[in-house]
Design an enzyme around this catalytic site. Sequence first.
Site, PDB file in Angstrom:
ATOM      1  N   ILE A  42     -13.556  32.968   5.485  1.00 17.53           N
ATOM      2  CA  ILE A  42     -13.108  32.864   6.878  1.00 17.53           C
ATOM      3  C   ILE A  42     -13.320  31.417   7.315  1.00 17.53           C
ATOM      4  CG2 ILE A  42     -13.425  33.729   9.234  1.00 17.53           C
ATOM      5  CD1 ILE A  42     -14.784  36.264   7.871  1.00 17.53           C
ATOM      6  N   GLU A  54     -18.138  35.579  -0.605  1.00 17.80           N
ATOM      7  CA  GLU A  54     -19.348  36.221  -1.121  1.00 17.80           C
ATOM      8  C   GLU A  54     -20.316  36.552   0.010  1.00 17.80           C
ATOM      9  OE1 GLU A  54     -17.825  33.476  -2.059  1.00 17.80           O
ATOM     10  OE2 GLU A  54     -18.241  32.941  -4.142  1.00 17.80           O
TER      11      GLU A  54
HETATM   12  N1  THU Z   1     -15.067  29.456  -0.875  1.00 15.43           N
HETATM   13  C1  THU Z   1     -15.522  30.736  -1.020  1.00 15.43           C
HETATM   14  O1  THU Z   1     -15.083  31.652  -0.309  1.00 15.43           O
HETATM   15  N2  THU Z   1     -16.465  30.974  -1.967  1.00 15.43           N
HETATM   16  C2  THU Z   1     -17.017  30.026  -2.779  1.00 15.43           C
HETATM   17  O2  THU Z   1     -17.926  30.320  -3.522  1.00 15.43           O
HETATM   18  C3  THU Z   1     -16.501  28.659  -2.750  1.00 15.43           C
HETATM   19  C4  THU Z   1     -15.551  28.333  -1.658  1.00 15.43           C
HETATM   20  C5  THU Z   1     -14.042  29.175   0.144  1.00 15.43           C
HETATM   21  C6  THU Z   1     -14.518  28.336   1.286  1.00 15.43           C
HETATM   22  C7  THU Z   1     -13.217  27.714   1.777  1.00 15.43           C
HETATM   23  O3  THU Z   1     -12.605  28.593   2.696  1.00 15.43           O
HETATM   24  C8  THU Z   1     -12.357  27.619   0.534  1.00 15.43           C
HETATM   25  O4  THU Z   1     -12.983  28.452  -0.441  1.00 15.43           O
HETATM   26  C9  THU Z   1     -12.215  26.215  -0.020  1.00 15.43           C
HETATM   27  O5  THU Z   1     -13.429  25.615  -0.201  1.00 15.43           O
END
Ligand code: THU
Length: 134
Positions: A42, A54
């Site tokens: 989000i 996560e």
């Molecule tokens: N992101 C995640 O949801 N989990 C991770 O472990 C790494 C990064 C998301 C955050 C952001 O919305 C997008 O990936 C790019 O960094």
Amino acid sequence: TPEQLTQLAKEAMLHAYAPYSGFFVGAALLCGDGTVYQGCNIENAAYGPTNCAERTAFFKAIYDGHRDFKAIAICGGKGGNITGAFPPCGVCRQVMREFCDDDFLIYLVDEKGFETRTLSQLLPDSFRASTHMQ
Ligand code: THU
């Protein structure tokens, strides 16, 4: 099964709010009692408040009273297309550390299937509750 968890992570990806990076992430967290919590990333116009998929899954589960976790499947990709396995960010690893044992399983989903890691592999020598209680 890991395959079912993988499917639920892929479904969760569709819920992502990622207008800034275009990187859609989904997670499916398996609790000790068999319950599964799904999460998505989000994002925020101010970038910093962004929550990873996560942590969304963990926080939903923890709010509902769960404290025992077995595994998490994670997938992501630009525009919602999985282009390879990617490992979770450091902040999410530390959140896992708070609630999970060394043998907590992390399934990194790619185009063909998934790779498996344990929490102790992804976050060795970690700072945890027992550290500051010594
Ligand atoms: N992101 C995640 O949801 N989990 C991770 O472990 C790494 C990064 C998301 C955050 C952001 O919305 C997008 O990936 C790019 O960094």
